[in-house]
Design an enzyme around this catalytic site. Sequence first.
Site, PDB file in Angstrom:
ATOM      1  N   LYS A 273      11.155  15.037  -1.364  1.00 11.11           N
ATOM      2  CA  LYS A 273      10.348  13.820  -1.422  1.00 11.11           C
ATOM      3  C   LYS A 273       8.859  14.128  -1.309  1.00 11.11           C
ATOM      4  O   LYS A 273       8.026  13.284  -1.590  1.00 11.11           O
ATOM      5  CB  LYS A 273      10.775  12.832  -0.332  1.00 11.11           C
ATOM      6  CG  LYS A 273      10.649  13.360   1.089  1.00 11.11           C
ATOM      7  CD  LYS A 273      11.299  12.391   2.078  1.00 11.11           C
ATOM      8  CE  LYS A 273      11.459  13.052   3.432  1.00 11.11           C
ATOM      9  NZ  LYS A 273      12.394  12.326   4.294  1.00 11.11           N
TER      10      LYS A 273
ATOM     11  N   LYS B 280      14.617  22.968  -4.548  1.00 10.70           N
ATOM     12  CA  LYS B 280      15.338  21.823  -3.993  1.00 10.70           C
ATOM     13  C   LYS B 280      14.580  20.521  -4.309  1.00 10.70           C
ATOM     14  O   LYS B 280      13.351  20.517  -4.302  1.00 10.70           O
ATOM     15  CB  LYS B 280      15.433  22.020  -2.481  1.00 10.70           C
ATOM     16  CG  LYS B 280      16.384  21.082  -1.777  1.00 10.70           C
ATOM     17  CD  LYS B 280      16.384  21.355  -0.280  1.00 10.70           C
ATOM     18  CE  LYS B 280      16.542  20.052   0.474  1.00 10.70           C
ATOM     19  NZ  LYS B 280      16.427  20.180   1.909  1.00 10.70           N
TER      20      LYS B 280
ATOM     21  N   LYS C 208       5.115  25.732   6.652  1.00  8.56           N
ATOM     22  CA  LYS C 208       4.261  24.583   6.975  1.00  8.56           C
ATOM     23  C   LYS C 208       2.853  25.026   7.366  1.00  8.56           C
ATOM     24  O   LYS C 208       1.895  24.271   7.197  1.00  8.56           O
ATOM     25  CB  LYS C 208       4.899  23.746   8.086  1.00  8.56           C
ATOM     26  CG  LYS C 208       6.042  22.883   7.567  1.00  8.56           C
ATOM     27  CD  LYS C 208       6.613  21.998   8.654  1.00  8.56           C
ATOM     28  CE  LYS C 208       7.771  21.157   8.124  1.00  8.56           C
ATOM     29  NZ  LYS C 208       8.503  20.495   9.213  1.00  8.56           N
TER      30      LYS C 208
END
Length: 337
Positions: free
Chosen positions: A202, A199, A117
Amino acid sequence: METQNEKKILLSAVQPSGTPTLGNYIGALANFTKLQNDYSCIFSVADLHSITVPQDPAKLRANTYDLLALYLACGIDPEKSILFNQSHVSAHAELAWVLNTVTYVGELNRMTQFKAKCQSHADNINMGLMDYPVLMAADILLYQTELVPVGADQKQHLELARDLALRFNNRFGETFRVPEPYIAKTGARVMSLAEPDKKMSKSDANVNAFISMNDDPDAIMRKFKRAVTDSGSEIRFGQDKPGISNLLTIYAVCADTTVEQAELEFAGAGYGTFKQRVGEAVVEKLRPIQERKQKIAQDKAYLTKILAEGASAAERIAYKTLRKVYKKVGFVPRERM
Ligand code: TRP
């Protein structure tokens, strides 16, 4: 800890940031309904976690109701399980504070997701982002949770929760139950439709890479038509066939069959036909969920009631643990007169 029954406590939370994907459904939500018969389940909307990356306040509010409606539409029964909004139970933030004092900065610095992140949100590396796993540990430990269903990406965070529980217990005496990962029997992991070695997410910049739980039939069919396949023409599950394997997994879950059965069913079929059938199976799987969700989402009074009752039920358990923690660390108990 005393509970009304002998069932083990299982806790899971989902962040209200964006609409969950078919991957979230297959990997988590679809199993929750079954879990609530075997465990004492606690499901939370992790709104405190979601603000560690910038959120538009109005969208966050809408997404929170949306996720709650989705939980309910997927079959979570508030009579059986506790369903609540994380920010409604302030014990989460309070326990996170105490846990911060037994967490090493180095431990958080090493977290894979934090490092990732830091790259993807380089302009906003805030303390919340770094502290995220401690808040998650608080979520888990407050309820004396035994089992946490986790995907690979959350394993390290659960490991930290276990370390913190043990460390606190060692330092202050038995306080927390040490949680275990819950490994689902059907460990279906849904991958990106565009890059099947990644993976399904969204937050993927490519909207064709994921199916949102809100996608309409046209969008679903279009995305499956575009889904990346592999070389060769065989419809077979295998490491050398990540695209086809992913589609087989999705099909098996949505058409209520097994991967082996699906391989037989599509023996000799072309990729085009196969992708169309996968799309149809997904459309049919999501249709009743979407219909229920839409109905529930319109009933704000009902959602408000669910949240209020859920918060009260969660609070009772959470504050019992928090009071114990405060006592152990030496805080003078607050008396009411
Ligand atoms: N971090 C989790 C995720 O993004 C969500 C989460 C928050 C969670 N608190 C939790 C998951 C507690 C399990 C237990 O998937």
